[in-house]
Design a protein around this motif. Structure first.
Motif, PDB file in Angstrom:
ATOM      1  N   UNK A 332       0.648  -1.829   0.201  1.00 36.86           N
ATOM      2  CA  UNK A 332       0.134   0.369  -0.491  1.00 36.86           C
ATOM      3  C   UNK A 332       1.496   1.122   0.055  1.00 36.86           C
ATOM      4  N   UNK A 333       2.165   1.508   0.848  1.00 42.12           N
ATOM      5  CA  UNK A 333       2.861   2.717   1.486  1.00 42.12           C
ATOM      6  C   UNK A 333       2.942   2.862  -0.724  1.00 42.12           C
ATOM      7  N   UNK A 334       3.907   1.164  -1.174  1.00 44.31           N
ATOM      8  CA  UNK A 334       4.661   1.726  -2.078  1.00 44.31           C
ATOM      9  C   UNK A 334       3.408   1.981  -3.540  1.00 44.31           C
ATOM     10  N   UNK A 335       2.795   1.352  -3.904  1.00 39.17           N
ATOM     11  CA  UNK A 335       1.882   1.615  -5.157  1.00 39.17           C
ATOM     12  C   UNK A 335       0.661   2.540  -4.328  1.00 39.17           C
ATOM     13  N   UNK A 336       0.628   2.895  -3.429  1.00 43.46           N
ATOM     14  CA  UNK A 336      -1.039   3.446  -3.332  1.00 43.46           C
ATOM     15  C   UNK A 336      -1.053   5.049  -2.587  1.00 43.46           C
ATOM     16  N   UNK A 337       0.721   5.218  -2.420  1.00 42.53           N
ATOM     17  CA  UNK A 337       1.997   5.879  -1.732  1.00 42.53           C
ATOM     18  C   UNK A 337       0.685   5.925  -0.224  1.00 42.53           C
ATOM     19  N   UNK A 338      -0.078   5.244   0.514  1.00 37.41           N
ATOM     20  CA  UNK A 338      -1.119   5.122   1.725  1.00 37.41           C
ATOM     21  C   UNK A 338      -0.109   4.945   3.034  1.00 37.41           C
ATOM     22  N   UNK A 339       0.843   5.448   3.908  1.00 41.01           N
ATOM     23  CA  UNK A 339       1.042   3.967   4.775  1.00 41.01           C
ATOM     24  C   UNK A 339      -0.053   4.523   6.081  1.00 41.01           C
ATOM     25  N   UNK A 340       0.382   2.597   6.376  1.00 43.75           N
ATOM     26  CA  UNK A 340      -0.610   1.944   7.064  1.00 43.75           C
ATOM     27  C   UNK A 340      -0.298   1.202   8.198  1.00 43.75           C
ATOM     28  N   UNK A 341      -0.722   0.608   9.655  1.00 42.20           N
ATOM     29  CA  UNK A 341      -0.053   0.094  10.370  1.00 42.20           C
ATOM     30  C   UNK A 341      -0.309  -1.185  10.527  1.00 42.20           C
ATOM     31  N   UNK A 342       0.365  -2.314   9.938  1.00 47.50           N
ATOM     32  CA  UNK A 342      -0.527  -3.706  10.039  1.00 47.50           C
ATOM     33  C   UNK A 342      -0.381  -4.087  11.202  1.00 47.50           C
ATOM     34  N   UNK A 343      -1.702  -5.039  11.571  1.00 48.12           N
ATOM     35  CA  UNK A 343      -2.419  -5.110  12.933  1.00 48.12           C
ATOM     36  C   UNK A 343      -1.277  -6.580  13.720  1.00 48.12           C
ATOM     37  N   UNK A 344      -0.348  -6.843  13.428  1.00 45.50           N
ATOM     38  CA  UNK A 344       0.624  -7.562  14.126  1.00 45.50           C
ATOM     39  C   UNK A 344       1.748  -6.427  15.222  1.00 45.50           C
ATOM     40  N   UNK A 367      -9.021  12.555   2.340  1.00 49.53           N
ATOM     41  CA  UNK A 367     -10.070  11.794   1.200  1.00 49.53           C
ATOM     42  C   UNK A 367      -8.767  12.147   0.014  1.00 49.53           C
ATOM     43  N   UNK A 368      -8.035  13.209   0.386  1.00 49.09           N
ATOM     44  CA  UNK A 368      -7.132  11.931  -0.897  1.00 49.09           C
ATOM     45  C   UNK A 368      -6.482  10.800  -0.782  1.00 49.09           C
ATOM     46  N   UNK A 369      -6.018  10.379   1.424  1.00 51.84           N
ATOM     47  CA  UNK A 369      -5.532   8.572   0.733  1.00 51.84           C
ATOM     48  C   UNK A 369      -6.588   7.559   0.930  1.00 51.84           C
ATOM     49  N   UNK A 370      -8.229   8.035   1.024  1.00 47.17           N
ATOM     50  CA  UNK A 370      -9.218   7.161   0.296  1.00 47.17           C
ATOM     51  C   UNK A 370      -9.044   6.762  -0.944  1.00 47.17           C
ATOM     52  N   UNK A 371      -9.336   8.047  -1.729  1.00 42.77           N
ATOM     53  CA  UNK A 371      -8.710   8.015  -3.700  1.00 42.77           C
ATOM     54  C   UNK A 371      -7.771   7.383  -3.701  1.00 42.77           C
ATOM     55  N   UNK A 372      -6.410   7.160  -2.782  1.00 42.92           N
ATOM     56  CA  UNK A 372      -5.379   6.458  -3.704  1.00 42.92           C
ATOM     57  C   UNK A 372      -6.096   5.258  -3.536  1.00 42.92           C
ATOM     58  N   UNK A 373      -5.976   4.779  -1.774  1.00 36.39           N
ATOM     59  CA  UNK A 373      -6.478   3.424  -1.250  1.00 36.39           C
ATOM     60  C   UNK A 373      -8.262   2.879  -2.908  1.00 36.39           C
ATOM     61  N   UNK A 374      -8.702   3.344  -3.322  1.00 34.75           N
ATOM     62  CA  UNK A 374      -9.695   2.744  -4.020  1.00 34.75           C
ATOM     63  C   UNK A 374      -8.910   2.527  -5.207  1.00 34.75           C
ATOM     64  N   UNK A 375      -8.614   3.585  -5.423  1.00 36.01           N
ATOM     65  CA  UNK A 375      -7.381   2.969  -7.281  1.00 36.01           C
ATOM     66  C   UNK A 375      -7.043   2.574  -7.626  1.00 36.01           C
ATOM     67  N   UNK A 376      -5.687   1.639  -6.278  1.00 31.96           N
ATOM     68  CA  UNK A 376      -4.939   0.559  -5.943  1.00 31.96           C
ATOM     69  C   UNK A 376      -5.818  -0.564  -6.415  1.00 31.96           C
ATOM     70  N   UNK A 377      -6.595  -0.178  -5.202  1.00 28.87           N
ATOM     71  CA  UNK A 377      -7.255  -2.232  -4.854  1.00 28.87           C
ATOM     72  C   UNK A 377      -8.071  -2.301  -6.362  1.00 28.87           C
ATOM     73  N   UNK A 378      -8.151  -1.023  -6.461  1.00 30.78           N
ATOM     74  CA  UNK A 378      -9.407  -1.553  -8.250  1.00 30.78           C
ATOM     75  C   UNK A 378      -8.119  -1.898  -8.839  1.00 30.78           C
ATOM     76  N   UNK A 379      -7.077  -1.252  -9.479  1.00 32.36           N
ATOM     77  CA  UNK A 379      -6.202  -1.555  -9.824  1.00 32.36           C
ATOM     78  C   UNK A 379      -5.635  -3.302  -9.856  1.00 32.36           C
ATOM     79  N   UNK A 380      -5.799  -3.735  -8.449  1.00 39.96           N
ATOM     80  CA  UNK A 380      -5.832  -5.344  -8.009  1.00 39.96           C
ATOM     81  C   UNK A 380      -6.707  -6.470  -9.078  1.00 39.96           C
ATOM     82  N   UNK A 381      -7.904  -5.618  -9.373  1.00 36.98           N
ATOM     83  CA  UNK A 381      -8.216  -6.426 -10.397  1.00 36.98           C
ATOM     84  C   UNK A 381      -9.452  -7.271  -9.108  1.00 36.98           C
TER      85      UNK A 381
END
Ligand SMILES: Cc1ncc(COP(=O)(O)O)c(C=O)c1O
Length: 381
Positions: A332-344, A367-381
């Motif tokens: 998510x960081x590399x492809x979407x440019x959004x940093x999130x925390x792994x649950x571990x 707003x920007x983070x959510x748009x990026x996440x949506x775009x990246x997740x859609x691109x994964x198919x």
């Protein structure tokens, strides 16, 4: 030179995410920070002004170990204002953040080897501080139907000397209501376990008001901080309320461990307590962000989330997307440019299939983070 075995605590994985995000920014990328658990706002302006004046004419030396008497009194008043609890200021101890309060409470309440229950998922440092003090953290695997909070049945036969709960919790933002908290307090007492309530996210609540353990009992340690609601993470100032007959015990430990919480921060904290309007403005931003997250995350494909009652996090079950939250977060960081925390970080067992999203930043960032996440997740198919 050898190290002690108790110093073998785990790293905070989110720090690795933050470092990776920093490197990406250094390389010129723009990153949206949904990993950090702190407000992007600073201390309230009234606190800064008061401290500015104090810097001119106060040597800011040590304070007494229990904290500035005016601050202890003013914190006691907060319990009247927020919860209608009449609190003796003598029971309030000012600490170097709630982190300092954990050290003091664990040291005051437990002997080496004692077993202390903590909810999983939960704030990672509970486990690591307990380990570093030679105590035994006992993970309580909480259930989604209990909104990932411990329940009375979890304590049975665990031989616990203590139970630590957080409401609202990190990473889930879920709260224990009056009845649930009361049942847990009773169950802990029945098991002979001391009750510690981490109330650091109080004030950051969206539907119902958070309940303090002090509404239910005087036989508990209650920990809070200026870090979150008062937006003063780096100032390292918090507090703890203990039963009257524990004050002297904690005072002696505090004198030796810390001498006192930073004096300048105590001065600022006292003024911050009169800046609630400014803090409520921050809260309105989090409330807006929370709504955006609750709408935007499912649209992006993160469908298994529970609405948080408080704090500024959404904890998502991503088991339908990955069984390796650490590499998923890296993607998510590399492809979407959004940093999130792994649950571990929060649950060493089930956290491989969870992520924590923080919405403590500006609404534009969310707003920007959510748009990026949506775009990246859609691109994964
Ligand atoms: C649940 C919880 N407790 C305590 C802390 C530590 O806070 P402080 O800055 O008061 O040491 C945090 C920090 O994120 C937290 O999430």
């Amino acid at each position: 030179m050898r190290n002690s075995t108790r110093s073998e605590v785990d790293p905070f994985i989110v720090m690795d995410v933050m470092e990776a995000a920093r490197k990406a920014e250094e390389a010129g990328r723009h990153i949206i920070h949904m990993e950090v658990g702190q407000p992007s706002t600073g201390a309230p302006s009234g606190a800064l002004k008061t401290l500015g004046n104090a810097l001119e004419n106060n040597a800011l030396g040590y304070t007494v170990a229990l904290g500035l008497p005016e601050l202890r009194k003013r914190i006691a008043r907060l319990y009247g204002d927020w919860y209608n609890v009449d609190l003796n200021p003598e029971r309030v101890i000012v600490t170097p953040g709630s982190s300092g309060a954990f050290l003091l409470s664990f040291t005051a309440l437990f002997d080496s080897g004692d077993r202390v229950g903590i909810g999983a998922p939960g704030y990672p440092s509970y486990r690591q501080i307990l380990k570093a003090l030679g105590l035994t953290p006992v993970d309580i695997q909480t259930a989604p139907e209990n909104r990932l909070q411990p329940v009375a049945a979890d304590l049975k036969g665990q031989d616990l000397a203590g139970l630590m709960v957080a409401s609202p919790a990190n990473p889930t933002g879920t709260m224990l209501d009056h009845a649930a908290l009361g049942t847990l307090i009773d169950a802990a007492r029945a098991e002979g376990a001391s009750f510690i309530s981490d109330e650091i996210y109080h004030g950051l609540e969206y539907e119902a008001k958070a309940v303090t353990a002090l509404e239910l009992t005087d036989e508990a340690y209650v920990i809070n901080s200026f870090s979150k609601f008062f937006s003063m993470t780096g100032w390292r100032v918090g507090w703890m309320v203990v039963p009257e007959d524990h004050v002297r015990v904690v005072e002696r430990i505090a004198q030796n461990m810390f001498i006192c919480a930073p004096h300048a921060s105590q001065v600022a904290a006292l003024a911050a307590l009169d800046c609630e309007d400014e803090m409520r403005e921050n809260l309105a931003v989090y409330a807006k962000n929370r709504q955006l997250m609750l709408e935007g995350l499912p649209k992006a494909g993160f469908t298994k989330i529970a609405p948080p009652d408080g704090a500024f996090y959404v904890y998502a079950d991503v088991s339908d997307l990955t069984d390796d939250s650490r590499s998923f977060a890296a993607k998510l960081l590399e492809k979407a440019g959004v940093a999130v925390t792994p649950g571990l970080d929060f649950d060493p067992v089930r956290g491989a299939a969870t992520l924590r999203f923080s919405y403590a930043r500006s609404t534009a960032d969310i707003e920007e983070g959510l748009a990026r996440l949506a775009l990246y997740m859609a691109s994964r198919g």
